[in-house]
Design a protein around this motif. Structure first.
Motif, mmCIF file in Angstrom:
data_model
loop_
_atom_site.group_PDB
_atom_site.id
_atom_site.type_symbol
_atom_site.label_atom_id
_atom_site.label_comp_id
_atom_site.label_asym_id
_atom_site.label_seq_id
_atom_site.Cartn_x
_atom_site.Cartn_y
_atom_site.Cartn_z
ATOM 1 N N GLU A 1 -1.406 -2.330 -8.760
ATOM 2 C CA GLU A 1 -0.136 -2.874 -9.215
ATOM 3 C C GLU A 1 0.985 -1.857 -9.024
ATOM 4 O OE1 GLU A 1 -0.723 -4.179 -13.228
ATOM 5 O OE2 GLU A 1 -2.045 -5.793 -12.606
ATOM 6 N N GLU A 2 0.680 -0.589 -9.224
ATOM 7 C CA GLU A 2 1.704 0.436 -9.058
ATOM 8 C C GLU A 2 2.247 0.446 -7.632
ATOM 9 O OE1 GLU A 2 0.356 4.252 -10.386
ATOM 10 O OE2 GLU A 2 -0.371 3.430 -12.279
ATOM 11 N N VAL A 3 1.369 0.271 -6.665
ATOM 12 C CA VAL A 3 1.793 0.246 -5.267
ATOM 13 C C VAL A 3 2.677 -0.968 -5.018
ATOM 14 C CG1 VAL A 3 0.966 -0.004 -2.890
ATOM 15 C CG2 VAL A 3 -0.167 1.577 -4.444
ATOM 16 N N LEU A 4 2.346 -2.094 -5.597
ATOM 17 C CA LEU A 4 3.175 -3.287 -5.429
ATOM 18 C C LEU A 4 4.553 -3.095 -6.052
ATOM 19 C CD1 LEU A 4 0.552 -6.092 -6.071
ATOM 20 C CD2 LEU A 4 1.699 -5.586 -3.921
ATOM 21 N N TYR A 5 4.599 -2.446 -7.215
ATOM 22 C CA TYR A 5 5.891 -2.199 -7.870
ATOM 23 C C TYR A 5 6.776 -1.258 -7.060
ATOM 24 C CZ TYR A 5 5.027 -4.676 -12.232
ATOM 25 O OH TYR A 5 4.817 -5.654 -13.178
ATOM 26 N N GLU A 6 6.190 -0.443 -6.201
ATOM 27 C CA GLU A 6 6.969 0.459 -5.346
ATOM 28 C C GLU A 6 7.743 -0.297 -4.272
ATOM 29 O OE1 GLU A 6 4.172 3.207 -3.734
ATOM 30 O OE2 GLU A 6 3.818 4.196 -5.660
ATOM 31 N N HIS A 7 7.282 -1.492 -3.932
ATOM 32 C CA HIS A 7 7.939 -2.275 -2.882
ATOM 33 C C HIS A 7 9.258 -2.841 -3.425
ATOM 34 C CE1 HIS A 7 8.577 -5.239 0.251
ATOM 35 N NE2 HIS A 7 7.681 -4.565 0.971
ATOM 36 N N PRO A 8 10.352 -2.715 -2.664
ATOM 37 C CA PRO A 8 11.656 -3.155 -3.167
ATOM 38 C C PRO A 8 11.806 -4.661 -3.375
ATOM 39 C CG PRO A 8 11.811 -2.473 -0.878
ATOM 40 C CD PRO A 8 10.433 -2.124 -1.338
ATOM 41 N N LYS A 9 10.946 -5.466 -2.771
ATOM 42 C CA LYS A 9 11.060 -6.917 -2.890
ATOM 43 C C LYS A 9 10.217 -7.487 -4.034
ATOM 44 C CE LYS A 9 12.190 -7.582 1.961
ATOM 45 N NZ LYS A 9 11.801 -8.217 3.220
ATOM 46 N N VAL A 10 9.592 -6.617 -4.825
ATOM 47 C CA VAL A 10 8.725 -7.056 -5.922
ATOM 48 C C VAL A 10 9.402 -6.798 -7.259
ATOM 49 C CG1 VAL A 10 6.528 -6.672 -7.086
ATOM 50 C CG2 VAL A 10 6.622 -6.699 -4.598
ATOM 51 N N LYS A 11 9.509 -7.858 -8.042
ATOM 52 C CA LYS A 11 10.067 -7.736 -9.395
ATOM 53 C C LYS A 11 8.959 -7.457 -10.404
ATOM 54 C CE LYS A 11 12.873 -10.312 -12.706
ATOM 55 N NZ LYS A 11 13.589 -11.583 -12.922
ATOM 56 N N GLU A 12 7.869 -8.248 -10.319
ATOM 57 C CA GLU A 12 6.711 -8.093 -11.201
ATOM 58 C C GLU A 12 5.444 -8.363 -10.409
ATOM 59 O OE1 GLU A 12 7.149 -9.645 -15.451
ATOM 60 O OE2 GLU A 12 8.408 -10.991 -14.249
ATOM 61 N N ALA A 13 4.327 -7.787 -10.886
ATOM 62 C CA ALA A 13 3.047 -8.012 -10.219
ATOM 63 C C ALA A 13 1.900 -7.867 -11.212
ATOM 64 C CB ALA A 13 2.865 -7.032 -9.067
ATOM 65 N N ALA A 14 0.833 -8.616 -10.970
ATOM 66 C CA ALA A 14 -0.404 -8.503 -11.743
ATOM 67 C C ALA A 14 -1.556 -8.785 -10.785
ATOM 68 C CB ALA A 14 -0.425 -9.493 -12.895
ATOM 69 N N VAL A 15 -2.565 -7.937 -10.810
ATOM 70 C CA VAL A 15 -3.712 -8.085 -9.914
ATOM 71 C C VAL A 15 -4.945 -8.371 -10.766
ATOM 72 C CG1 VAL A 15 -5.131 -6.968 -8.154
ATOM 73 C CG2 VAL A 15 -2.676 -6.499 -8.249
ATOM 74 N N VAL A 16 -5.697 -9.397 -10.362
ATOM 75 C CA VAL A 16 -6.914 -9.783 -11.089
ATOM 76 C C VAL A 16 -8.056 -9.999 -10.104
ATOM 77 C CG1 VAL A 16 -5.667 -10.879 -12.985
ATOM 78 C CG2 VAL A 16 -6.370 -12.247 -11.033
ATOM 79 N N GLY A 17 -9.258 -9.963 -10.614
ATOM 80 C CA GLY A 17 -10.431 -10.304 -9.829
ATOM 81 C C GLY A 17 -10.683 -11.801 -9.931
ATOM 82 N N ALA A 18 -10.987 -12.427 -8.800
ATOM 83 C CA ALA A 18 -11.260 -13.865 -8.780
ATOM 84 C C ALA A 18 -12.590 -14.108 -8.069
ATOM 85 C CB ALA A 18 -10.138 -14.605 -8.059
ATOM 86 N N SER A 19 -13.315 -15.117 -8.513
ATOM 87 C CA SER A 19 -14.597 -15.457 -7.904
ATOM 88 C C SER A 19 -14.396 -15.872 -6.452
ATOM 89 C CB SER A 19 -15.258 -16.601 -8.656
ATOM 90 O OG SER A 19 -15.575 -16.189 -9.955
ATOM 91 N N HIS A 20 -15.369 -15.495 -5.627
ATOM 92 C CA HIS A 20 -15.333 -15.847 -4.209
ATOM 93 C C HIS A 20 -16.744 -16.223 -3.789
ATOM 94 C CE1 HIS A 20 -14.967 -15.187 0.174
ATOM 95 N NE2 HIS A 20 -13.732 -15.597 -0.039
ATOM 96 N N ALA A 21 -16.868 -17.295 -3.029
ATOM 97 C CA ALA A 21 -18.189 -17.814 -2.662
ATOM 98 C C ALA A 21 -19.004 -16.813 -1.852
ATOM 99 C CB ALA A 21 -18.035 -19.116 -1.884
ATOM 100 N N VAL A 22 -18.386 -16.077 -0.956
ATOM 101 C CA VAL A 22 -19.116 -15.170 -0.072
ATOM 102 C C VAL A 22 -19.148 -13.745 -0.616
ATOM 103 C CG1 VAL A 22 -19.165 -14.180 2.249
ATOM 104 C CG2 VAL A 22 -18.532 -16.571 1.933
ATOM 105 N N ARG A 23 -18.014 -13.237 -1.032
ATOM 106 C CA ARG A 23 -17.907 -11.834 -1.463
ATOM 107 C C ARG A 23 -18.280 -11.621 -2.925
ATOM 108 N NH1 ARG A 23 -14.497 -8.698 2.128
ATOM 109 N NH2 ARG A 23 -13.622 -10.069 3.706
#
Length: 98
Positions: A1-23
């Protein structure tokens, strides 16, 4: 999330884990674009992916970027990751049903 906040076009961000059929599980980034960049939404996901690849190890780069209007928060302002994960689980069930 910190890396995303460094980008000038990002106001807010949240990263989560999501289920995936293969991975098994993948990282999904929910991003609120800065007001001036909402019209560029289609290209923003690609730009954010490249930004993350430059600053993170490959396994830490989110596999999917979801552009949203707002991120649900607790009373103290922290992202409610539980609600985001539940939304992702609902999307996964819809995709499996199709």
């Amino acid at each position: 999330e910190e890396v995303l906040y460094e980008h000038p076009k990002v106001k807010e961000a949240a990263v989560v884990g999501a289920s995936h059929a293969v991975r098994g599980e993948i990282l999904v980034a929910h991003v609120v674009p800065a007001d001036a960049h909402r019209a560029e939404a289609r290209h923003l996901a690609r730009e954010l992916r490249e930004h993350c690849r430059r600053h993170l190890s490959e396994y830490k780069v989110p596999r999917r970027f979801v552009l949203v209007d707002e991120i649900p928060k607790t009373l103290v302002g922290k992202p409610l990751r539980r609600l985001i994960r539940e939304a992702e689980a609902g999307k996964a069930q819809e995709e499996a049903a199709e």
